[in-house]
Design an enzyme around this catalytic site. Structure first.
Site, PDB file in Angstrom:
ATOM      1  N   ASN A  13       0.774  -1.014  -0.095  1.00 27.89           N
ATOM      2  CA  ASN A  13      -0.124   0.098  -0.056  1.00 27.89           C
ATOM      3  C   ASN A  13       0.804   1.385   0.009  1.00 27.89           C
ATOM      4  O   ASN A  13       1.589   1.582   1.055  1.00 27.89           O
ATOM      5  CB  ASN A  13      -0.898  -0.090   1.266  1.00 27.89           C
ATOM      6  N   HIS A  99      -9.313   1.304   5.656  1.00 28.75           N
ATOM      7  CA  HIS A  99      -8.036   1.225   6.187  1.00 28.75           C
ATOM      8  C   HIS A  99      -8.290   2.157   7.366  1.00 28.75           C
ATOM      9  O   HIS A  99      -8.920   3.012   7.597  1.00 28.75           O
ATOM     10  CB  HIS A  99      -7.029   2.105   5.164  1.00 28.75           C
ATOM     11  N   GLU A 101      -6.356   4.507   8.574  1.00 27.53           N
ATOM     12  CA  GLU A 101      -6.455   5.922   8.306  1.00 27.53           C
ATOM     13  C   GLU A 101      -7.415   6.723   7.782  1.00 27.53           C
ATOM     14  O   GLU A 101      -8.076   7.722   8.013  1.00 27.53           O
ATOM     15  CB  GLU A 101      -5.204   6.174   7.268  1.00 27.53           C
ATOM     16  N   GLU A 171      -4.940  -4.999  10.974  1.00 25.32           N
ATOM     17  CA  GLU A 171      -3.758  -4.116  11.261  1.00 25.32           C
ATOM     18  C   GLU A 171      -4.023  -3.382  12.416  1.00 25.32           C
ATOM     19  O   GLU A 171      -4.888  -2.465  12.485  1.00 25.32           O
ATOM     20  CB  GLU A 171      -3.904  -3.271  10.143  1.00 25.32           C
ATOM     21  N   GLY A 177       2.841   2.313  10.561  1.00 23.64           N
ATOM     22  CA  GLY A 177       3.716   3.206  10.604  1.00 23.64           C
ATOM     23  C   GLY A 177       4.656   3.766  11.920  1.00 23.64           C
ATOM     24  O   GLY A 177       5.205   4.735  11.813  1.00 23.64           O
ATOM     25  N   SER A 217       3.726  -2.057  10.047  1.00 18.07           N
ATOM     26  CA  SER A 217       5.288  -2.150  10.350  1.00 18.07           C
ATOM     27  C   SER A 217       5.857  -3.599  10.020  1.00 18.07           C
ATOM     28  O   SER A 217       6.672  -3.895  10.589  1.00 18.07           O
ATOM     29  CB  SER A 217       5.672  -1.799  11.635  1.00 18.07           C
TER      30      SER A 217
END
Ligand code: PGA
Length: 261
Positions: A13, A99, A101, A171, A177, A217
């Site tokens: 991604n 996602h 985010e 996730e 991140g 990560s």
């Protein structure tokens, strides 16, 4: 079917990174990096603006293409949005839905995730539905209940045939991140729960066929131990997918882990 659980599934991604020339350079490098194409399934997920060109460059390659988001309507007055038929048009097979985010920064909910999944499936796109808990939720012991709600509400109203055409990505938000990764045990525990929830609702066949990715990560150093776990079928990679060498290394580690499972 555009995917199988017999090989590791590795998706990159790219988020809001890479102009068209940078994207083309990246896929050319991936091509040169001899990813072990027959031993794994690869998906690149560039920003919308690079989809068309990446798709042109990858024509004939087994590397498939995904988009990062889409609207649930097929067309209309929705300034700034992109619809499923448009993604098909530029060669997408996959689309990331929900996602973290998007959920945290753009107000997406399980309800919008559910609508998007339905539209994606109608148009023959494979949704990669992202779920996962925040650090606070994990610390309070709410990981499983959070994930359970995301699965139940995100997949609401879908029958087994449809659920078979969906990929789930676990996730944990605290690992995205941040450089922090769930340990293989932590990830396996949630993956096993997801598989059991699928079995309960849709039967053992759906559960055993389901592809459940880990994301957060993922890097070359942790891919092997994560993908060796029974219920981890692949990885959704963010930061480390932006560099062809590290993506190729992740691919090699994933293939090795699958060979040893
Ligand atoms: P990361 O992102 O690998 O940079 O943590 C993963 C993701 O957001 O899918």
């Amino acid at each position: 079917m555009n995917f199988t659980n017999e090989k590791p599934f590795i998706a990159g991604n790219w988020k809001m990174f890479k102009t068209i020339p940078e994207a083309v350079d990246m896929v050319q490098k991936l091509h040169d990096a001899s990813l072990g194409l027959e031993k794994a399934q690869f998906v690149v997920i560039p920003p919308y603006t690079a989809l068309n060109e990446v798709s042109r460059v990858l024509k004939g390659s087994p590397v498939q293409i995904g988009a990062q988001n889409m609207h649930w309507e097929e067309q209309g007055a929705f300034t700034g949005e992109v619809a499923a038929p448009m993604l098909k048009d530029v060669g997408c097979t996959f689309v990331v839905i929900g996602h973290s985010e998007r959920r945290q920064l753009f107000g997406e909910t399980n309800e919008t995730v559910n609508k998007k999944i339905n539209t994606a499936l109608t148009h023959g796109l494979v949704p990669i539905m992202c779920i996962g808990e925040s650090l606070e939720e994990r610390e309070k012991g709410h990981t499983i209940s959070k994930v359970q709600a995301q699965i139940t509400e995100g997949l609401e109203g879908l029958d087994a045939e449809k659920v078979l055409r969906i990929i789930i990505a676990y996730e944990p938000i605290w690992a995205i991140g941040t450089g922090l990764t769930a340990t293989p045990n932590q990830a396996q525990e949630v993956h096993a729960f997801i598989r059991s929830a699928l079995a309960e609702k849709h039967g053992n066949d759906v559960a055993s066929y389901a592809i459940i990715l880990y994301g957060g990560s993922v890097k070359p150093e942790n891919t092997f131990s994560l993908l060796k776990e029974n219920d981890i079928n692949g990885a959704l990679v963010g930061g480390a997918s932006l560099n062809a060498a590290s993506f190729a290394e992740i691919a090699r580690e994933a293939i090795k882990a699958y060979e040893e499972k």
